[in-house]
Motif scaffolding. Sequence first.
Motif: not given
Length: 69
Positions: A1-6, A35-55
Motif C-alpha cells: 500500500i503506497t500513499v503519496r503527497d506532493h 506516524l509512530t503509532i502507524a509504525l508500531g501497528q505495522a510492526e505488530v502485524l509483521g509489516a514494514r512501513l517505509e518513509f521516503t521523499n521521491p526525487p
Amino acid sequence: ITVRDHGDGYPAYLLAHGPQRFRTEGGTKGHGLGLTIALGQAEVLGARLEFTNPPDGGALARLTLPQQP
C-alpha cells in the motif's frame, strides 16, 4: 500500500531516524505521534512501513504486508 503527497516531503530527521513522538521542527506541526503509532501497528502485524521523499518532490509512505504462510 503506497500513499503519496506532493507537499514539502518528510523532514531529514524523520528519514534518518524514523518518526519520533511529539517531535517538531522549527515551529511546524509535528510528524511524530501519528506516524509512530502507524509504525508500531505495522510492526505488530509483521509489516514494514517505509518513509521516503521521491526525487520529484513530496512524501511517500509504503506499507508492505507480510505474505500469508
